[in-house]
Design a protein around this motif. Structure first.
Motif, PDB file in Angstrom:
ATOM      1  N   ALA A 157      -0.705   8.272  -2.053  1.00 53.12           N
ATOM      2  CA  ALA A 157       0.045   7.009  -2.049  1.00 53.12           C
ATOM      3  C   ALA A 157      -0.894   5.822  -2.148  1.00 53.12           C
ATOM      4  O   ALA A 157      -0.614   4.868  -2.868  1.00 53.12           O
ATOM      5  CB  ALA A 157       0.888   6.917  -0.775  1.00 53.12           C
ATOM      6  N   TRP A 207       5.447   4.667  -4.451  1.00 51.17           N
ATOM      7  CA  TRP A 207       5.747   5.462  -3.260  1.00 51.17           C
ATOM      8  C   TRP A 207       5.984   6.940  -3.542  1.00 51.17           C
ATOM      9  O   TRP A 207       5.956   7.731  -2.610  1.00 51.17           O
ATOM     10  CB  TRP A 207       6.942   4.861  -2.519  1.00 51.17           C
ATOM     11  CG  TRP A 207       6.554   3.564  -1.883  1.00 51.17           C
ATOM     12  CD1 TRP A 207       5.864   3.408  -0.714  1.00 51.17           C
ATOM     13  CD2 TRP A 207       6.782   2.250  -2.379  1.00 51.17           C
ATOM     14  NE1 TRP A 207       5.653   2.084  -0.458  1.00 51.17           N
ATOM     15  CE2 TRP A 207       6.214   1.343  -1.467  1.00 51.17           C
ATOM     16  CE3 TRP A 207       7.408   1.741  -3.510  1.00 51.17           C
ATOM     17  CZ2 TRP A 207       6.259  -0.029  -1.635  1.00 51.17           C
ATOM     18  CZ3 TRP A 207       7.456   0.374  -3.686  1.00 51.17           C
ATOM     19  CH2 TRP A 207       6.880  -0.499  -2.749  1.00 51.17           C
ATOM     20  N   GLU A 264       9.223   8.792   1.241  1.00 51.20           N
ATOM     21  CA  GLU A 264       8.005   8.040   1.557  1.00 51.20           C
ATOM     22  C   GLU A 264       8.288   6.541   1.625  1.00 51.20           C
ATOM     23  O   GLU A 264       7.795   5.851   2.526  1.00 51.20           O
ATOM     24  CB  GLU A 264       6.910   8.311   0.530  1.00 51.20           C
ATOM     25  CG  GLU A 264       5.618   7.620   0.886  1.00 51.20           C
ATOM     26  CD  GLU A 264       4.465   7.934  -0.050  1.00 51.20           C
ATOM     27  OE1 GLU A 264       3.529   7.114  -0.090  1.00 51.20           O
ATOM     28  OE2 GLU A 264       4.495   8.969  -0.742  1.00 51.20           O
ATOM     29  N   LEU A 265       9.070   6.018   0.704  1.00 52.49           N
ATOM     30  CA  LEU A 265       9.420   4.595   0.719  1.00 52.49           C
ATOM     31  C   LEU A 265      10.131   4.233   2.024  1.00 52.49           C
ATOM     32  O   LEU A 265       9.803   3.239   2.662  1.00 52.49           O
ATOM     33  CB  LEU A 265      10.299   4.258  -0.490  1.00 52.49           C
ATOM     34  CG  LEU A 265      10.869   2.841  -0.544  1.00 52.49           C
ATOM     35  CD1 LEU A 265       9.765   1.791  -0.542  1.00 52.49           C
ATOM     36  CD2 LEU A 265      11.767   2.683  -1.776  1.00 52.49           C
ATOM     37  N   ARG A 317       7.662   4.451   5.063  1.00 54.61           N
ATOM     38  CA  ARG A 317       6.700   3.345   5.043  1.00 54.61           C
ATOM     39  C   ARG A 317       7.384   2.021   5.397  1.00 54.61           C
ATOM     40  O   ARG A 317       6.791   1.148   6.030  1.00 54.61           O
ATOM     41  CB  ARG A 317       6.000   3.260   3.701  1.00 54.61           C
ATOM     42  CG  ARG A 317       4.995   4.397   3.510  1.00 54.61           C
ATOM     43  CD  ARG A 317       4.038   4.136   2.381  1.00 54.61           C
ATOM     44  NE  ARG A 317       3.155   5.251   2.178  1.00 54.61           N
ATOM     45  CZ  ARG A 317       2.043   5.488   2.887  1.00 54.61           C
ATOM     46  NH1 ARG A 317       1.692   4.665   3.845  1.00 54.61           N
ATOM     47  NH2 ARG A 317       1.291   6.533   2.631  1.00 54.61           N
TER      48      ARG A 317
END
Length: 196
Positions: A5, A56, A61-62, A65
């Motif tokens: 990432a 991402w 993951e987006l 985060r």
């Protein structure tokens, strides 16, 4: 995952990243994890879907985060000189209303992670493991200062005590956690168990 990432990020400014994260959290609260799609995030934020995937890699993951980015404070950044002071200082960074919103969001994601292996992996790698590491460092400081005995068997359960307090309010009392409840819980339960 984290190294990959980091190598992908190259075009989005910190301000734009913060806007995207805020939009993702708004969508999660409005429609839940399943209906928060990369397409919907792209449309809402006027960002290309390809850019989101490049930055991402996945929706999981987006989302994770975004959650980590919007934490009010990192416990590792707080050092008041005592464990009680550190925990109370962390609580002071978020009012009851914000705590309620964050708690509801996390409960929803915990439910979703049982049905979504990508989300479970992202939560563990990008949120839970870093948070556990920060908490361990804060507790170790208390041990190093002599506040907590190094052989205290409760040391292995500090995270469980804290997470349990956050989630039990809704399950047992059908109410969100509040600063007053969490302070009282720490003072009545967690600190005495740790010998403070």
């Amino acid at each position: 995952m984290a190294d990959v990432a980091a190598s992908r990020r190259f075009r989005i400014t910190p301000e734009r990243e913060a806007e995207l994260y805020a939009a993702v959290l708004d969508m999660l609260r409005e429609v839940g994890y399943d209906s928060t799609t990369m397409e919907a995030v792209a449309a809402r934020t006027r960002c290309g879907k390809a850019t989101l995937y490049r930055q991402w890699g996945s929706k999981a993951e987006l989302v994770v985060r975004a959650i980590r980015h919007n934490k009010p404070v990192s416990i590792a950044d707080v050092d008041t000189g005592s464990l009680r002071g550190d925990f109370h200082a962390v609580l002071a960074h978020e009012d009851d209303s914000a705590m309620e919103r964050r708690s509801a969001l996390m409960r929803g994601l915990v439910i979703e992670m049982h049905h979504n292996p990508d989300l479970k992996c992202a939560l563990r790698e990008l949120f839970i493991e870093p948070e556990m590491g920060e908490l361990s460092r804060v507790v170790q400081r208390a041990v190093d200062r002599g506040e907590v005995r190094a052989d205290n068997p409760a040391l292995d359960y500090v995270a469980y005590m804290l997470i349990g307090a956050l989630f039990s309010c809704t399950l047992i009392d059908d109410r969100p956690p509040t600063q007053a409840f969490l302070r009282s819980y720490l003072d009545a339960v967690a600190f005495p168990i740790l010998g403070i």
